[in-house]
Design a protein around this motif. Structure first.
Motif, PDB file in Angstrom:
ATOM      1  N   ARG A   3       0.843  -1.196   0.000  1.00 10.04           N
ATOM      2  CA  ARG A   3       0.000   0.000   0.000  1.00 10.04           C
ATOM      3  C   ARG A   3       0.880   1.249   0.000  1.00 10.04           C
ATOM      4  O   ARG A   3       1.908   1.301   0.678  1.00 10.04           O
ATOM      5  CB  ARG A   3      -0.829  -0.042   1.285  1.00 10.04           C
ATOM      6  N   ALA A   4       0.474   2.266  -0.824  1.00 13.31           N
ATOM      7  CA  ALA A   4       1.248   3.522  -0.837  1.00 13.31           C
ATOM      8  C   ALA A   4       1.106   4.186   0.527  1.00 13.31           C
ATOM      9  O   ALA A   4       0.010   4.253   1.083  1.00 13.31           O
ATOM     10  CB  ALA A   4       0.729   4.438  -1.928  1.00 13.31           C
ATOM     11  N   ARG A   5       2.207   4.630   1.091  1.00 12.10           N
ATOM     12  CA  ARG A   5       2.167   5.318   2.381  1.00 12.10           C
ATOM     13  C   ARG A   5       1.569   6.708   2.191  1.00 12.10           C
ATOM     14  O   ARG A   5       1.861   7.385   1.208  1.00 12.10           O
ATOM     15  CB  ARG A   5       3.579   5.459   2.942  1.00 12.10           C
ATOM     16  N   THR A   6       0.769   7.127   3.164  1.00 13.26           N
ATOM     17  CA  THR A   6       0.120   8.441   3.031  1.00 13.26           C
ATOM     18  C   THR A   6       0.749   9.459   3.979  1.00 13.26           C
ATOM     19  O   THR A   6       1.149   9.132   5.107  1.00 13.26           O
ATOM     20  CB  THR A   6      -1.385   8.351   3.364  1.00 13.26           C
ATOM     21  N   ILE A   7       0.789  10.686   3.499  1.00  8.58           N
ATOM     22  CA  ILE A   7       1.418  11.763   4.261  1.00  8.58           C
ATOM     23  C   ILE A   7       0.423  12.908   4.455  1.00  8.58           C
ATOM     24  O   ILE A   7      -0.299  13.281   3.524  1.00  8.58           O
ATOM     25  CB  ILE A   7       2.667  12.298   3.523  1.00  8.58           C
ATOM     26  N   PHE A   8       0.389  13.443   5.678  1.00 10.91           N
ATOM     27  CA  PHE A   8      -0.336  14.685   5.951  1.00 10.91           C
ATOM     28  C   PHE A   8       0.724  15.758   6.158  1.00 10.91           C
ATOM     29  O   PHE A   8       1.631  15.589   6.974  1.00 10.91           O
ATOM     30  CB  PHE A   8      -1.186  14.525   7.218  1.00 10.91           C
TER      31      PHE A   8
END
Ligand code: SAM
Ligand code: SF4
Length: 554
Positions: A3-8
């Motif tokens: 899964r692509a890692r998500t960034i805030f």
């Protein structure tokens, strides 16, 4: 597939930080990360921080506290602080806030992907693998060439997608010309957090502007802490591949009132030259602006280029900081109030319609009522279109922190701040009122978020218009915020990112109100030239605007 890692990513502070965040987004996006607007859904939370005032730091640290609570409740999330607060406070942040996984200063952002990767892969990483700060190993250099400068690669790697992958066209962009600052004003952390002045090569800047415009950008703002100190000496800084590279700035002593001293016969590109090059070599660029100007060393050569190049906005953001010579000396600003005014007079001589904005600090150490009065006098004399007014905030590590007492009581700072805001509001209203009846070109930014602004004293300003109609908001070339009603049959998207003619109907302290001219084609294109006696004159399409303003008292 993993899964692509998500960034805030949340950004605090100035335009430099906004640009840094954009570059970080592009860099991490290219590595397969995706971005989310929801901090609670992210694998990585990044705060791009500001350190200029204590309040800005406190805001970030309260966010850090909240993430700490989440982590204590067992949530797995990587927390990173990037930008000026990370650089200024450095390693002690890690012991004070153990929830922080990585720190990255604004001069080390090229190393951010490596830090994030380390933090995601293992929970126990050495400090060396979770921290990238300039610290003592600052990019200050004794040679002209800033050759190790991988940061330049970050600027060059910019994604040239004007909608930023959001599907929504973004037609205004920042382009950095200079990083850092050499001035060391006694109150300011920037030279410590962003390091010495480094100027990018003119070719890299022009190319970046061209690529942005080819991608649909309409307006470019050049960024530097003191843009008029931009100067590039050709042939003096060459990289291993034989190409010119970013170059350490020579400092203010290299400048005279008419521009930089000639450098031993070497060819230099001055700020005036750079503006002229962008104007000529990127002809499809509709608007070119720049921030921030420094009142000293602003040569007439720059003002003449502004006068002669119609697509360079006649707008100067030139902070005065104070109207008192004594305070200006304590601030180490390098100019007196008289010299500041001399610059304003020269600018207005060459550019009578120039729009001038500034910054001011109230409550600087030892500021008396008399010093404050001199600042108020400066405001009246210059007739700024607006001023950002700040209460002095002592910053550890600065000269003022070390040597001057923070002796103006908080209540006095607050009162002076309010007094100047009220004075500036009156001046801004008068400056805005001069536009009433004129047609101005407005770069449309989007639907007005605030609806109708409220003037001081709770007076809501509005003009008769159909209820429930959408208000659009944008800026004139002189940076005056302009609000107009979306005409029936038009969508916001059809106007966003366009430059449109707006007839100004009414003015308040913060905003002009107007209505869209009959055509939304740019003003220059709408002018039909009709022969008249001894020459040609432009004729504008006529139109009727809604009835002017009524005041609604709350
Ligand atoms: N380079 C720009 C110049 O010289 O005008 C300013 C950059 S600074 C990041 C933005 C503004 O923050 C300054 O113009 C100043 O008014 C304000 N500022 C900086 N340090 C401050 C401090 N310690 N307390 C209050 N305001 C401050
Ligand atoms: Fe700070 Fe002065 Fe540099 Fe502006 S010129 S960034 S106020 S040190």
């Amino acid at each position: 597939m993993p899964r692509a890692r998500t960034i805030f990513l949340e950004t605090f502070g100035c335009q430099m930080n906004q640009l840094d965040s954009e570059l970080v987004r592009g860099q991490l996006g290219a590595l397969g990360y995706s971005f989310t607007p929801d901090a609670s859904a992210a694998d990585v939370v990044l705060f791009n921080t500001c350190s200029v005032r204590e309040q800005a730091e406190n805001k970030v640290l309260s966010r850090v506290g909240r993430i700490g609570q989440r982590k204590r409740q067992g949530e797995r999330v990587v927390l990173g602080l990037i930008g000026c607060l990370a650089e200024r406070q450095g390693m002690p942040l890690l012991s004070r806030y153990p929830q922080i996984d990585l720190l990255c200063g604004p001069g080390e952002l090229d190393r951010l992907p490596m830090l994030i990767d380390n933090a995601l892969k293992t929970e126990t990483v050495d400090a060396a693998d979770r921290v990238a700060l300039a610290g003592n190993r600052s990019r200050r250099s004794t040679t002209l060439a800033a050759v190790d400068d991988n940061l330049e690669l970050l600027d060059l790697s910019r994604a040239f997608d004007p909608d930023g992958g959001s599907g929504r066209a973004r037609r205004s962009a920042y382009v950095r010309i200079t990083r850092g600052c050499n001035k060391f004003c006694t109150y300011c952390v920037v030279p410590f957090t962003r390091g010495a002045e480094v100027h990018r090569t003119p070719d890299a800047i022009v190319q970046e502007c061209r690529r942005l415009v080819d991608g649909g950008v309409v307006e470019i703002t050049l960024l530097g802490q003191t843009v008029n100190h931009y100067v590039y000496t050709h042939g003096a800084a060459i990289g291993v591949n034989g190409q010119e590279v970013p170059q350490v700035g020579p400092g203010g002593s290299a400048f005279t009132r008419s521009g930089p001293h000639p450098a031993n016969g070497q060819r230099v590109t001055t700020f005036a030259d750079l503006l002229g090059r962008i104007h000529e070599e990127v002809p499809s660029l509709r608007r070119l602006r720049f921030v921030t100007c420094y009142a000293r060393d602003f040569g007439d050569d720059i003002l003449r280029v502004m006068r002669d190049c119609p697509r360079i906005c006649r707008y100067l953001h030139v902070p005065a900081q104070s109207g008192s010579d004594r305070i200006l000396r304590l601030m180490n600003r390098g100019y007196s109030c008289g010299e500041y005014l001399d610059f304003i007079d020269r600018a207005r001589d060459l550019l009578p319609d120039v729009s001038i904005a500034g910054d001011l600090i109230v409550g600087f150490p030892t500021e008396t009522e008399q010093d404050f009065e001199q600042t108020a006098h400066l405001l009246r004399r210059v007739r700024f279109k607006n001023n950002f007014i700040f209460k002095y905030s002592p910053r550890p590590g600065t000269t003022a922190w070390d040597r001057l007492p923070d002796d103006v009581p908080t209540e006095v700072k607050r009162q002076r701040n309010n007094d100047l805001l009220a004075l500036q509001s009156t001046i801004s209203t008068a400056v805005h009122a001069e536009q009433v009846g004129r047609t101005v070109e407005v770069f449309v930014e989007g639907v007005s978020r605030k609806g109708v602004p409220t003037a001081p004293g709770g007076v809501e300003l509005a003009w008769e218009r159909p209820r429930g109609r959408i208000q659009m908001s944008g800026r004139t070339a002189g940076d005056l915020i302009t609000v107009f009603t979306l005409p029936q049959g038009r969508t916001p998207e059809s106007l966003e990112g366009q430059i449109v003619p707006v007839r100004v109907i009414e003015a308040a302290s913060l905003v002009l109100f107007g209505c869209l001219e009959a055509s939304t084609r740019p003003l220059a294109e709408q002018m039909t030239v009709v022969p008249k006696g001894d020459g040609l004159r432009p004729r504008l399409p006529s139109l009727k605007c809604p009835k002017p303003l009524t005041l609604h008292l709350d």
